[in-house]
Design a protein around this motif. Structure first.
Motif, PDB file in Angstrom:
ATOM      1  N   GLN A 132       0.830  -1.199   0.000  1.00 10.65           N
ATOM      2  CA  GLN A 132       0.000   0.000   0.000  1.00 10.65           C
ATOM      3  C   GLN A 132       0.866   1.251   0.000  1.00 10.65           C
ATOM      4  OE1 GLN A 132      -0.843   2.461   2.491  1.00 10.65           O
ATOM      5  NE2 GLN A 132       0.820   1.785   3.814  1.00 10.65           N
ATOM      6  N   TYR A 133       2.008   1.177   0.668  1.00 10.15           N
ATOM      7  CA  TYR A 133       2.934   2.312   0.669  1.00 10.15           C
ATOM      8  C   TYR A 133       3.414   2.597  -0.747  1.00 10.15           C
ATOM      9  CZ  TYR A 133       6.039   5.445   3.280  1.00 10.15           C
ATOM     10  OH  TYR A 133       6.640   6.554   3.812  1.00 10.15           O
ATOM     11  N   GLN A 134       3.763   1.529  -1.473  1.00  7.19           N
ATOM     12  CA  GLN A 134       4.232   1.684  -2.848  1.00  7.19           C
ATOM     13  C   GLN A 134       3.123   2.220  -3.751  1.00  7.19           C
ATOM     14  OE1 GLN A 134       5.873  -2.073  -4.076  1.00  7.19           O
ATOM     15  NE2 GLN A 134       7.651  -1.904  -2.719  1.00  7.19           N
ATOM     16  N   PHE A 135       1.897   1.782  -3.522  1.00 10.11           N
ATOM     17  CA  PHE A 135       0.755   2.273  -4.305  1.00 10.11           C
ATOM     18  C   PHE A 135       0.671   3.796  -4.230  1.00 10.11           C
ATOM     19  CE2 PHE A 135      -3.645   3.721  -4.465  1.00 10.11           C
ATOM     20  CZ  PHE A 135      -4.121   3.137  -5.625  1.00 10.11           C
ATOM     21  N   HIS A 136       0.712   4.329  -3.027  1.00 11.38           N
ATOM     22  CA  HIS A 136       0.601   5.774  -2.859  1.00 11.38           C
ATOM     23  C   HIS A 136       1.848   6.500  -3.356  1.00 11.38           C
ATOM     24  CE1 HIS A 136      -3.217   5.718  -0.707  1.00 11.38           C
ATOM     25  NE2 HIS A 136      -2.761   4.685  -0.008  1.00 11.38           N
ATOM     26  N   GLU A 137       3.009   5.874  -3.228  1.00 11.03           N
ATOM     27  CA  GLU A 137       4.241   6.511  -3.684  1.00 11.03           C
ATOM     28  C   GLU A 137       4.234   6.769  -5.183  1.00 11.03           C
ATOM     29  OE1 GLU A 137       7.574   4.159  -2.415  1.00 11.03           O
ATOM     30  OE2 GLU A 137       8.059   5.625  -0.853  1.00 11.03           O
ATOM     31  N   ILE A 138       3.570   5.922  -5.953  1.00 12.94           N
ATOM     32  CA  ILE A 138       3.582   6.067  -7.415  1.00 12.94           C
ATOM     33  C   ILE A 138       3.080   7.444  -7.819  1.00 12.94           C
ATOM     34  CG2 ILE A 138       2.516   5.282  -9.567  1.00 12.94           C
ATOM     35  CD1 ILE A 138       2.649   2.422  -8.394  1.00 12.94           C
ATOM     36  N   TYR A 139       1.954   7.874  -7.270  1.00 12.64           N
ATOM     37  CA  TYR A 139       1.451   9.191  -7.661  1.00 12.64           C
ATOM     38  C   TYR A 139       2.094  10.326  -6.872  1.00 12.64           C
ATOM     39  CZ  TYR A 139      -1.876   8.746  -3.716  1.00 12.64           C
ATOM     40  OH  TYR A 139      -2.448   8.578  -2.482  1.00 12.64           O
ATOM     41  N   ILE A 140       2.458  10.052  -5.622  1.00 10.72           N
ATOM     42  CA  ILE A 140       3.107  11.109  -4.839  1.00 10.72           C
ATOM     43  C   ILE A 140       4.380  11.588  -5.530  1.00 10.72           C
ATOM     44  CG2 ILE A 140       4.357  11.588  -2.689  1.00 10.72           C
ATOM     45  CD1 ILE A 140       2.261   9.848  -1.259  1.00 10.72           C
ATOM     46  N   TYR A 141       5.174  10.642  -6.034  1.00  7.72           N
ATOM     47  CA  TYR A 141       6.428  11.017  -6.677  1.00  7.72           C
ATOM     48  C   TYR A 141       6.230  11.608  -8.073  1.00  7.72           C
ATOM     49  CZ  TYR A 141       9.406   9.288  -2.980  1.00  7.72           C
ATOM     50  OH  TYR A 141      10.052   9.129  -1.778  1.00  7.72           O
ATOM     51  N   LYS A 142       4.993  11.640  -8.565  1.00  7.63           N
ATOM     52  CA  LYS A 142       4.697  12.295  -9.836  1.00  7.63           C
ATOM     53  C   LYS A 142       4.039  13.668  -9.645  1.00  7.63           C
ATOM     54  CE  LYS A 142       5.998   9.463 -13.183  1.00  7.63           C
ATOM     55  NZ  LYS A 142       5.109   9.020 -14.257  1.00  7.63           N
ATOM     56  N   CYS A 143       3.949  14.150  -8.403  1.00  6.89           N
ATOM     57  CA  CYS A 143       3.257  15.415  -8.154  1.00  6.89           C
ATOM     58  C   CYS A 143       4.107  16.632  -8.500  1.00  6.89           C
ATOM     59  CB  CYS A 143       2.787  15.491  -6.694  1.00  6.89           C
ATOM     60  SG  CYS A 143       4.079  15.877  -5.495  1.00  6.89           S
ATOM     61  N   GLN A 144       5.413  16.431  -8.703  1.00  8.13           N
ATOM     62  CA  GLN A 144       6.347  17.490  -9.096  1.00  8.13           C
ATOM     63  C   GLN A 144       6.429  18.613  -8.063  1.00  8.13           C
ATOM     64  OE1 GLN A 144       5.700  18.764 -13.152  1.00  8.13           O
ATOM     65  NE2 GLN A 144       6.033  16.719 -13.980  1.00  8.13           N
ATOM     66  N   GLU A 146       8.673  18.833  -4.614  1.00 11.49           N
ATOM     67  CA  GLU A 146       9.616  18.148  -3.723  1.00 11.49           C
ATOM     68  C   GLU A 146       9.313  18.397  -2.251  1.00 11.49           C
ATOM     69  OE1 GLU A 146      11.921  15.934  -4.436  1.00 11.49           O
ATOM     70  OE2 GLU A 146      11.289  16.037  -6.531  1.00 11.49           O
ATOM     71  N   ILE A 147       8.894  19.603  -1.909  1.00 14.18           N
ATOM     72  CA  ILE A 147       8.585  19.905  -0.508  1.00 14.18           C
ATOM     73  C   ILE A 147       7.399  19.070  -0.042  1.00 14.18           C
ATOM     74  CG2 ILE A 147       7.797  21.691   1.092  1.00 14.18           C
ATOM     75  CD1 ILE A 147       9.329  23.718  -0.628  1.00 14.18           C
ATOM     76  N   LEU A 148       6.391  18.942  -0.891  1.00 10.15           N
ATOM     77  CA  LEU A 148       5.224  18.128  -0.556  1.00 10.15           C
ATOM     78  C   LEU A 148       5.620  16.667  -0.382  1.00 10.15           C
ATOM     79  CD1 LEU A 148       2.192  17.797  -0.178  1.00 10.15           C
ATOM     80  CD2 LEU A 148       1.943  17.764  -2.674  1.00 10.15           C
ATOM     81  N   ILE A 149       6.468  16.167  -1.261  1.00 10.93           N
ATOM     82  CA  ILE A 149       6.933  14.775  -1.179  1.00 10.93           C
ATOM     83  C   ILE A 149       7.667  14.534   0.136  1.00 10.93           C
ATOM     84  CG2 ILE A 149       8.513  13.068  -2.167  1.00 10.93           C
ATOM     85  CD1 ILE A 149       7.882  14.354  -4.926  1.00 10.93           C
ATOM     86  N   GLU A 150       8.593  15.416   0.473  1.00  9.81           N
ATOM     87  CA  GLU A 150       9.376  15.261   1.705  1.00  9.81           C
ATOM     88  C   GLU A 150       8.481  15.343   2.944  1.00  9.81           C
ATOM     89  OE1 GLU A 150      12.410  18.204   1.627  1.00  9.81           O
ATOM     90  OE2 GLU A 150      13.410  17.361  -0.155  1.00  9.81           O
ATOM     91  N   THR A 151       7.537  16.257   2.929  1.00  9.27           N
ATOM     92  CA  THR A 151       6.641  16.417   4.083  1.00  9.27           C
ATOM     93  C   THR A 151       5.776  15.174   4.271  1.00  9.27           C
ATOM     94  OG1 THR A 151       6.561  18.809   3.699  1.00  9.27           O
ATOM     95  CG2 THR A 151       4.842  17.850   5.105  1.00  9.27           C
ATOM     96  N   LEU A 152       5.219  14.658   3.189  1.00 13.67           N
ATOM     97  CA  LEU A 152       4.390  13.456   3.279  1.00 13.67           C
ATOM     98  C   LEU A 152       5.191  12.264   3.767  1.00 13.67           C
ATOM     99  CD1 LEU A 152       2.050  13.675   0.165  1.00 13.67           C
ATOM    100  CD2 LEU A 152       1.333  13.254   2.519  1.00 13.67           C
ATOM    101  N   ASN A 153       6.401  12.098   3.256  1.00 14.53           N
ATOM    102  CA  ASN A 153       7.232  10.971   3.682  1.00 14.53           C
ATOM    103  C   ASN A 153       7.516  11.037   5.178  1.00 14.53           C
ATOM    104  OD1 ASN A 153       7.385   9.747   1.189  1.00 14.53           O
ATOM    105  ND2 ASN A 153       9.303  10.716   0.619  1.00 14.53           N
ATOM    106  N   SER A 154       7.825  12.221   5.677  1.00 19.23           N
ATOM    107  CA  SER A 154       8.104  12.379   7.098  1.00 19.23           C
ATOM    108  C   SER A 154       6.878  12.094   7.948  1.00 19.23           C
ATOM    109  CB  SER A 154       8.609  13.798   7.368  1.00 19.23           C
ATOM    110  OG  SER A 154       8.818  14.012   8.748  1.00 19.23           O
ATOM    111  N   LEU A 155       5.726  12.626   7.550  1.00 14.17           N
ATOM    112  CA  LEU A 155       4.499  12.416   8.306  1.00 14.17           C
ATOM    113  C   LEU A 155       4.077  10.954   8.294  1.00 14.17           C
ATOM    114  CD1 LEU A 155       2.458  15.531   7.148  1.00 14.17           C
ATOM    115  CD2 LEU A 155       3.303  15.098   9.447  1.00 14.17           C
ATOM    116  N   LYS A 156       4.187  10.314   7.139  1.00 11.51           N
ATOM    117  CA  LYS A 156       3.770   8.919   7.042  1.00 11.51           C
ATOM    118  C   LYS A 156       4.690   8.005   7.847  1.00 11.51           C
ATOM    119  CE  LYS A 156       1.225   9.058   2.707  1.00 11.51           C
ATOM    120  NZ  LYS A 156       1.092   8.507   1.341  1.00 11.51           N
ATOM    121  N   ASN A 157       5.978   8.311   7.882  1.00  8.46           N
ATOM    122  CA  ASN A 157       6.895   7.520   8.708  1.00  8.46           C
ATOM    123  C   ASN A 157       6.474   7.564  10.165  1.00  8.46           C
ATOM    124  OD1 ASN A 157       8.618   6.511   6.779  1.00  8.46           O
ATOM    125  ND2 ASN A 157      10.086   8.191   6.938  1.00  8.46           N
ATOM    126  N   SER A 158       5.969   8.696  10.589  1.00 12.20           N
ATOM    127  CA  SER A 158       5.575   8.853  11.991  1.00 12.20           C
ATOM    128  C   SER A 158       4.226   8.236  12.303  1.00 12.20           C
ATOM    129  CB  SER A 158       5.517  10.352  12.338  1.00 12.20           C
ATOM    130  OG  SER A 158       6.769  10.956  12.165  1.00 12.20           O
TER     131      SER A 158
END
Length: 214
Positions: A132-144, A146-158
């Protein structure tokens, strides 16, 4: 266990511990055994300590002097707060990514949905977490963005790490089936590029995970 060449030793330790937290191997309030990690990864104490302090900074661990590091536990209010923020940011990433996903991206997402069906039937919740993590990563990494990507990764890790620890496996299985139906609906909306409904679907998707699973 050797660190991949593209990762620093600190990052290798960070990812190793984060994965153990996320898949339930390391439980809330459990003490981290630094010596065991150094031995397991064949890595010295310095990068291990650096990774542990980074994990603390990212809200995955707590640190008390002379007592060491323990896995951070969240109260229900904090989980709800996290889920609402992640839902909004994930929805933003999805709407930004909608125009940039190609057929190969959509095919990968569909393959992961089928794999998650299998994970659920086999009660393989660690693999479900990863898929499921990979599913969401596919579109997250296509959002263009970088700040949004980094913020989401940090929040989801927590946050995501405590989502699949229910002792009621039949209940968990039923809930995950409903969540995977949401994945199918999200994929359909990406195919039609309906960004308004996509925004609503992602926010609702994260609300389900919070209220039904945590």
């Amino acid at each position: 266990m050797q660190a991949p060449k593209y990762q620093s030793l600190k990052d290798h330790v960070y990812d190793y511990i984060a994965q153990k937290i996320q898949d339930g191997t390391l439980l809330p309030n459990q003490k981290i055994n630094e010596a065991e990690i150094c031995r397991k990864l064949d890595i010295s104490r310095t990068p291990t300590r650096e990774a542990l302090f980074q994990l603390t900074s990212d809200n995955l661990l707590d640190y008390l002097p002379r007592r060491g590091f323990t896995v951070k536990a969240f109260d229900p209010k904090k989980k709800l707060d996290y889920s609402r923020i992640i839902g909004s940011l994930d929805a933003l990433a999805a709407t930004l990514a909608a125009e940039h996903l190609d057929e190969s991206d959509l095919a990968k997402m569909e393959k992961l949905i089928l794999k998650m069906d299998q994970d659920i039937e086999e009660h393989n919740f660690s693999d479900y977490h990863r898929d499921q993590y990979q599913f969401h990563e596919i579109y997250i990494y296509k959002c263009q963005n970088e700040i949004l990507i980094e913020t989401l990764n940090s929040l989801k890790n927590s946050f995501i790490r405590q989502s699949y620890l229910s002792e009621d496996r039949q209940r968990l299985m039923m809930v995950l089936k409903e969540v995977n139906k949401e994945h199918r609906a999200i994929l359909d909306l990406f195919r039609t590029k309906n960004v308004e409904k996509l925004d609503c679907a992602l926010k609702y998707h994260w609300r389900i995970i919070d209220t039904e699973m945590l």
